[in-house]
Scaffold this motif. Sequence first.
Motif, PDB file in Angstrom:
ATOM      1  N   GLN A  32     -78.262  30.205   2.629  1.00 42.35           N
ATOM      2  CA  GLN A  32     -79.195  31.034   3.389  1.00 42.35           C
ATOM      3  C   GLN A  32     -80.354  31.461   2.502  1.00 42.35           C
ATOM      4  O   GLN A  32     -80.164  31.903   1.367  1.00 42.35           O
ATOM      5  CB  GLN A  32     -78.467  32.265   3.937  1.00 42.35           C
ATOM      6  CG  GLN A  32     -79.259  33.041   4.968  1.00 42.35           C
ATOM      7  CD  GLN A  32     -78.398  34.070   5.691  1.00 42.35           C
ATOM      8  OE1 GLN A  32     -77.193  34.166   5.441  1.00 42.35           O
ATOM      9  NE2 GLN A  32     -78.999  34.834   6.580  1.00 42.35           N
ATOM     10  N   GLN A  33     -81.550  31.307   3.000  1.00 40.11           N
ATOM     11  CA  GLN A  33     -82.749  31.618   2.225  1.00 40.11           C
ATOM     12  C   GLN A  33     -83.134  33.075   2.394  1.00 40.11           C
ATOM     13  O   GLN A  33     -82.706  33.755   3.334  1.00 40.11           O
ATOM     14  CB  GLN A  33     -83.903  30.717   2.675  1.00 40.11           C
ATOM     15  CG  GLN A  33     -83.652  29.240   2.445  1.00 40.11           C
ATOM     16  CD  GLN A  33     -84.764  28.359   2.994  1.00 40.11           C
ATOM     17  OE1 GLN A  33     -85.634  28.828   3.732  1.00 40.11           O
ATOM     18  NE2 GLN A  33     -84.744  27.079   2.648  1.00 40.11           N
ATOM     19  N   ASN A  34     -83.957  33.572   1.489  1.00 42.93           N
ATOM     20  CA  ASN A  34     -84.442  34.943   1.572  1.00 42.93           C
ATOM     21  C   ASN A  34     -85.258  35.130   2.852  1.00 42.93           C
ATOM     22  O   ASN A  34     -86.124  34.318   3.174  1.00 42.93           O
ATOM     23  CB  ASN A  34     -85.304  35.289   0.361  1.00 42.93           C
ATOM     24  CG  ASN A  34     -84.510  35.315  -0.930  1.00 42.93           C
ATOM     25  OD1 ASN A  34     -83.309  35.584  -0.914  1.00 42.93           O
ATOM     26  ND2 ASN A  34     -85.163  35.027  -2.050  1.00 42.93           N
ATOM     27  N   GLY A  35     -84.973  36.217   3.563  1.00 37.05           N
ATOM     28  CA  GLY A  35     -85.688  36.499   4.792  1.00 37.05           C
ATOM     29  C   GLY A  35     -85.221  35.701   5.994  1.00 37.05           C
ATOM     30  O   GLY A  35     -85.795  35.821   7.075  1.00 37.05           O
ATOM     31  N   GLU A  36     -84.186  34.910   5.822  1.00 36.53           N
ATOM     32  CA  GLU A  36     -83.671  34.078   6.904  1.00 36.53           C
ATOM     33  C   GLU A  36     -82.411  34.713   7.474  1.00 36.53           C
ATOM     34  O   GLU A  36     -81.461  34.996   6.730  1.00 36.53           O
ATOM     35  CB  GLU A  36     -83.358  32.676   6.373  1.00 36.53           C
ATOM     36  CG  GLU A  36     -82.954  31.667   7.431  1.00 36.53           C
ATOM     37  CD  GLU A  36     -82.698  30.293   6.823  1.00 36.53           C
ATOM     38  OE1 GLU A  36     -83.224  29.298   7.359  1.00 36.53           O
ATOM     39  OE2 GLU A  36     -81.970  30.218   5.816  1.00 36.53           O
ATOM     40  N   ASP A  37     -82.396  34.966   8.792  1.00 38.62           N
ATOM     41  CA  ASP A  37     -81.193  35.546   9.386  1.00 38.62           C
ATOM     42  C   ASP A  37     -80.197  34.443   9.733  1.00 38.62           C
ATOM     43  O   ASP A  37     -80.476  33.250   9.566  1.00 38.62           O
ATOM     44  CB  ASP A  37     -81.528  36.398  10.617  1.00 38.62           C
ATOM     45  CG  ASP A  37     -82.205  35.596  11.730  1.00 38.62           C
ATOM     46  OD1 ASP A  37     -81.999  34.371  11.797  1.00 38.62           O
ATOM     47  OD2 ASP A  37     -82.939  36.216  12.537  1.00 38.62           O
ATOM     48  N   ALA A  38     -79.029  34.846  10.235  1.00 38.30           N
ATOM     49  CA  ALA A  38     -77.946  33.886  10.493  1.00 38.30           C
ATOM     50  C   ALA A  38     -78.329  32.871  11.564  1.00 38.30           C
ATOM     51  O   ALA A  38     -77.967  31.701  11.470  1.00 38.30           O
ATOM     52  CB  ALA A  38     -76.681  34.640  10.911  1.00 38.30           C
ATOM     53  N   ILE A  90     -72.839  26.333   2.640  1.00 38.98           N
ATOM     54  CA  ILE A  90     -72.567  25.518   3.822  1.00 38.98           C
ATOM     55  C   ILE A  90     -72.724  24.040   3.461  1.00 38.98           C
ATOM     56  O   ILE A  90     -73.728  23.643   2.872  1.00 38.98           O
ATOM     57  CB  ILE A  90     -73.532  25.868   4.975  1.00 38.98           C
ATOM     58  CG1 ILE A  90     -73.363  27.329   5.395  1.00 38.98           C
ATOM     59  CG2 ILE A  90     -73.323  24.925   6.153  1.00 38.98           C
ATOM     60  CD1 ILE A  90     -72.043  27.651   6.042  1.00 38.98           C
ATOM     61  N   TYR A  91     -71.719  23.252   3.818  1.00 43.31           N
ATOM     62  CA  TYR A  91     -71.763  21.808   3.588  1.00 43.31           C
ATOM     63  C   TYR A  91     -71.864  21.113   4.950  1.00 43.31           C
ATOM     64  O   TYR A  91     -70.859  20.926   5.639  1.00 43.31           O
ATOM     65  CB  TYR A  91     -70.510  21.338   2.848  1.00 43.31           C
ATOM     66  CG  TYR A  91     -70.407  21.855   1.442  1.00 43.31           C
ATOM     67  CD1 TYR A  91     -70.922  21.131   0.371  1.00 43.31           C
ATOM     68  CD2 TYR A  91     -69.791  23.079   1.173  1.00 43.31           C
ATOM     69  CE1 TYR A  91     -70.825  21.610  -0.935  1.00 43.31           C
ATOM     70  CE2 TYR A  91     -69.700  23.567  -0.125  1.00 43.31           C
ATOM     71  CZ  TYR A  91     -70.216  22.827  -1.170  1.00 43.31           C
ATOM     72  OH  TYR A  91     -70.132  23.306  -2.471  1.00 43.31           O
ATOM     73  N   PRO A  92     -73.055  20.719   5.376  1.00 44.63           N
ATOM     74  CA  PRO A  92     -73.208  20.092   6.692  1.00 44.63           C
ATOM     75  C   PRO A  92     -72.685  18.653   6.692  1.00 44.63           C
ATOM     76  O   PRO A  92     -72.830  17.922   5.709  1.00 44.63           O
ATOM     77  CB  PRO A  92     -74.726  20.120   6.933  1.00 44.63           C
ATOM     78  CG  PRO A  92     -75.296  21.012   5.861  1.00 44.63           C
ATOM     79  CD  PRO A  92     -74.350  20.922   4.717  1.00 44.63           C
ATOM     80  N   PHE A 126     -75.495  26.170  17.506  1.00 46.21           N
ATOM     81  CA  PHE A 126     -74.447  26.582  16.589  1.00 46.21           C
ATOM     82  C   PHE A 126     -74.269  28.095  16.700  1.00 46.21           C
ATOM     83  O   PHE A 126     -75.236  28.849  16.598  1.00 46.21           O
ATOM     84  CB  PHE A 126     -74.817  26.224  15.148  1.00 46.21           C
ATOM     85  CG  PHE A 126     -74.539  24.788  14.783  1.00 46.21           C
ATOM     86  CD1 PHE A 126     -74.119  23.879  15.726  1.00 46.21           C
ATOM     87  CD2 PHE A 126     -74.705  24.360  13.476  1.00 46.21           C
ATOM     88  CE1 PHE A 126     -73.866  22.556  15.397  1.00 46.21           C
ATOM     89  CE2 PHE A 126     -74.460  23.034  13.125  1.00 46.21           C
ATOM     90  CZ  PHE A 126     -74.035  22.139  14.084  1.00 46.21           C
ATOM     91  N   LYS A 127     -73.021  28.538  16.895  1.00 47.05           N
ATOM     92  CA  LYS A 127     -72.738  29.964  16.906  1.00 47.05           C
ATOM     93  C   LYS A 127     -73.016  30.533  15.517  1.00 47.05           C
ATOM     94  O   LYS A 127     -72.674  29.934  14.497  1.00 47.05           O
ATOM     95  CB  LYS A 127     -71.286  30.214  17.295  1.00 47.05           C
ATOM     96  CG  LYS A 127     -70.867  29.593  18.631  1.00 47.05           C
ATOM     97  CD  LYS A 127     -71.574  30.245  19.789  1.00 47.05           C
ATOM     98  CE  LYS A 127     -70.958  29.824  21.126  1.00 47.05           C
ATOM     99  NZ  LYS A 127     -71.028  28.377  21.397  1.00 47.05           N
ATOM    100  N   LYS A 128     -73.624  31.702  15.484  1.00 43.50           N
ATOM    101  CA  LYS A 128     -74.070  32.263  14.201  1.00 43.50           C
ATOM    102  C   LYS A 128     -72.947  32.802  13.339  1.00 43.50           C
ATOM    103  O   LYS A 128     -73.132  33.033  12.139  1.00 43.50           O
ATOM    104  CB  LYS A 128     -75.086  33.364  14.451  1.00 43.50           C
ATOM    105  CG  LYS A 128     -74.521  34.604  15.151  1.00 43.50           C
ATOM    106  CD  LYS A 128     -75.576  35.691  15.293  1.00 43.50           C
ATOM    107  CE  LYS A 128     -74.993  36.935  15.956  1.00 43.50           C
ATOM    108  NZ  LYS A 128     -76.008  38.017  16.051  1.00 43.50           N
ATOM    109  N   GLY A 129     -71.747  33.010  13.930  1.00 42.79           N
ATOM    110  CA  GLY A 129     -70.665  33.630  13.173  1.00 42.79           C
ATOM    111  C   GLY A 129     -70.313  32.911  11.886  1.00 42.79           C
ATOM    112  O   GLY A 129     -70.034  33.548  10.863  1.00 42.79           O
ATOM    113  N   SER A 130     -70.344  31.591  11.905  1.00 37.39           N
ATOM    114  CA  SER A 130     -69.992  30.811  10.714  1.00 37.39           C
ATOM    115  C   SER A 130     -71.017  30.979   9.597  1.00 37.39           C
ATOM    116  O   SER A 130     -70.717  30.681   8.430  1.00 37.39           O
ATOM    117  CB  SER A 130     -69.887  29.329  11.080  1.00 37.39           C
ATOM    118  OG  SER A 130     -69.043  29.134  12.182  1.00 37.39           O
ATOM    119  N   PHE A 131     -72.213  31.443   9.949  1.00 33.14           N
ATOM    120  CA  PHE A 131     -73.298  31.529   8.981  1.00 33.14           C
ATOM    121  C   PHE A 131     -73.557  32.969   8.536  1.00 33.14           C
ATOM    122  O   PHE A 131     -74.501  33.233   7.801  1.00 33.14           O
ATOM    123  CB  PHE A 131     -74.570  30.937   9.586  1.00 33.14           C
ATOM    124  CG  PHE A 131     -74.404  29.506  10.024  1.00 33.14           C
ATOM    125  CD1 PHE A 131     -74.701  28.463   9.154  1.00 33.14           C
ATOM    126  CD2 PHE A 131     -73.911  29.193  11.282  1.00 33.14           C
ATOM    127  CE1 PHE A 131     -74.526  27.150   9.537  1.00 33.14           C
ATOM    128  CE2 PHE A 131     -73.738  27.884  11.680  1.00 33.14           C
ATOM    129  CZ  PHE A 131     -74.040  26.849  10.804  1.00 33.14           C
TER     130      PHE A 131
END
Length: 449
Positions: free
Chosen positions: A383-389, A335-337, A324-329
Motif C-alpha cells: 500500500q502506497q502513502n495516501g492510498e486507502d484500502a 500482497i502477492y497478486p 475486490f473486497k477491501k478487507g484483505s487489503f
Amino acid sequence: MEGAWDIASVLFQVWLSIVVGLIMLPAMFGVSLGFTDLYIKVLVKTLEWATRRIQRGQNEQPTLPSQSANGIIEKNDGSMEEEIGELRRSHPKSLAGVDFTLCDVFYFWKKGIENIVEDQVTQRFTSEELVSWNLLTRTNNNFCYISVRVTIMWGLGVFIRYCILLPLRITLAAIGLSWLVIGTTLVGFLPNSNVKNSLSDLVHITCYRICARGLSATIRYHNKENRPQKGGICVANHTSPIDIVILANDGCYAMVGQVHGGLMGVIQRSMVRSCPHVWFERSEMKDRNTVANRLKDHIADKTKLPILIFPEGTCINNTSVMMFKKGSFEIGGTIYPVAIKYDPQFGDAFWNSAKYNMVSYILRMMTSWAIVCNVWYLPPMNQQNGEDAVQFANRVKSAIANQGGLVDLSWDGGLKRAKVKESYKEEQQKMYSSMIVGTDCHENSVGPT
C-alpha cells in the motif's frame, strides 16, 4: 461365480497398479511421464479437425445459427454528455446549463434496454461463450448431428469421458483426499518443529498434485521468482473451487474460510492439525474485526505460510475480474497478486453456484476433456502513502486483469445474488443533474451501466 470374482479381482489389481504406478507415484514426486502432454496434443488435433468439419457443415447448412463471440449488441462507450449531445444534435461537447429536453429520455431508455438484453454483470455468471464446439454436449450450439463423422467422434468422446476418464478421476480424487485426511492427521500428532512443517507441506502438495492429475490438469506457471512468501497474502481472481488445487500444485498456502460440516468439515479439521489454516465459525465471519485480527496475527508470524484469499468473494466466468473486497487489503502486509486464466477449449472451469451444486459441478469437471490453464505470479505490491484500502484493492485488481487478459470491472460480485443498490441508481441521477445545472461531474462508475 468364483471365476467371475477372480477376473474382477485381477482387473481391479491391474487398474490400481496403473493408477498408482503411472499416475499417483509420479505425481507425488512432481514428475510427469508425458501421458498428459500426449493426451492434450491428440485432443488439440481432434478438436481442430472437428472445427474444420463443422465449418464445412455450416457452409452446407447456411441456416444453422452461429454464435457471436463479441456479445449480442454493440454498445456505445461514449460519456453521458456526449451521447445526449448526439441526441440533441447541438452542443455535443458541453451541455452545462442547458435545460432538460424530452429527447434526453431516449438516452436512459436506450441504456435500460441494453442492460436488460446484455448487462455487464449477469453475463459474468454464465459459461464463457466458445467460437467453435469442443465436442462436449453442454457447450453452445450442439453440432453433433452436423455430419456422420462428427457424430461418431462425439459418441466416442462420450464413451472416453464417462467410461474411462470419469472412473480414473474418481479413483485419483478418492486417493488424494484420503491421503490428505490421513496424512495431515498423522502429522498433527507430531510436536511443533521444522520437521512437522516440512512433512505437512509434503502431504498437502502431494494431495493437490494427485487431484490435479485426476483432472488431467496442464498448468503453466510464469514468473516463479514472484511466488508468494511466508508472512504475505496471496490474492487471485476466482473462477472455480479448483483454483486452490491449481495454485497449491506449485506451493503451499494457509487457507481462509468458514467452518463446514460433513465431509468438508472432516477435511478441514484434519488439515488444521498439521498446518495453521484460518477457519472461522459462521458467527465470526460476520465480525470484521475478529476476522481482521486473526489474519493480522497470522501474517505477523513470518514462519507461517502465506494466506490465500480470493477477494472477489464469488466465482466469475473466466472472462473478467470484478470488485475486490477491501478487507484483505486493510490488514497490512505484502500482497502477492496472482492471475489465473483457464483455456475454455478443453472444459468449462467456471462454477455457477446458482445453477449447480458442488456434486453436479464436480461431475461436470470430471467429465470434461481436461483442465488447461496459465498462472502468472505478479511482483509483490504494498500500500502506497495516501492510498486507502479501496484504491489499493483496485490497483491490484487492475494488475491481475491486465496480466491475465481479463476484463477489469468495478461491479460487486455480490450482485450475483442481490438487487442493484439504490446508491448506484442515485449516482446516474446525480450525473445527469450535474450536467444540466452546470456543476462539475466526474463520471466515476459505481454500479452497473
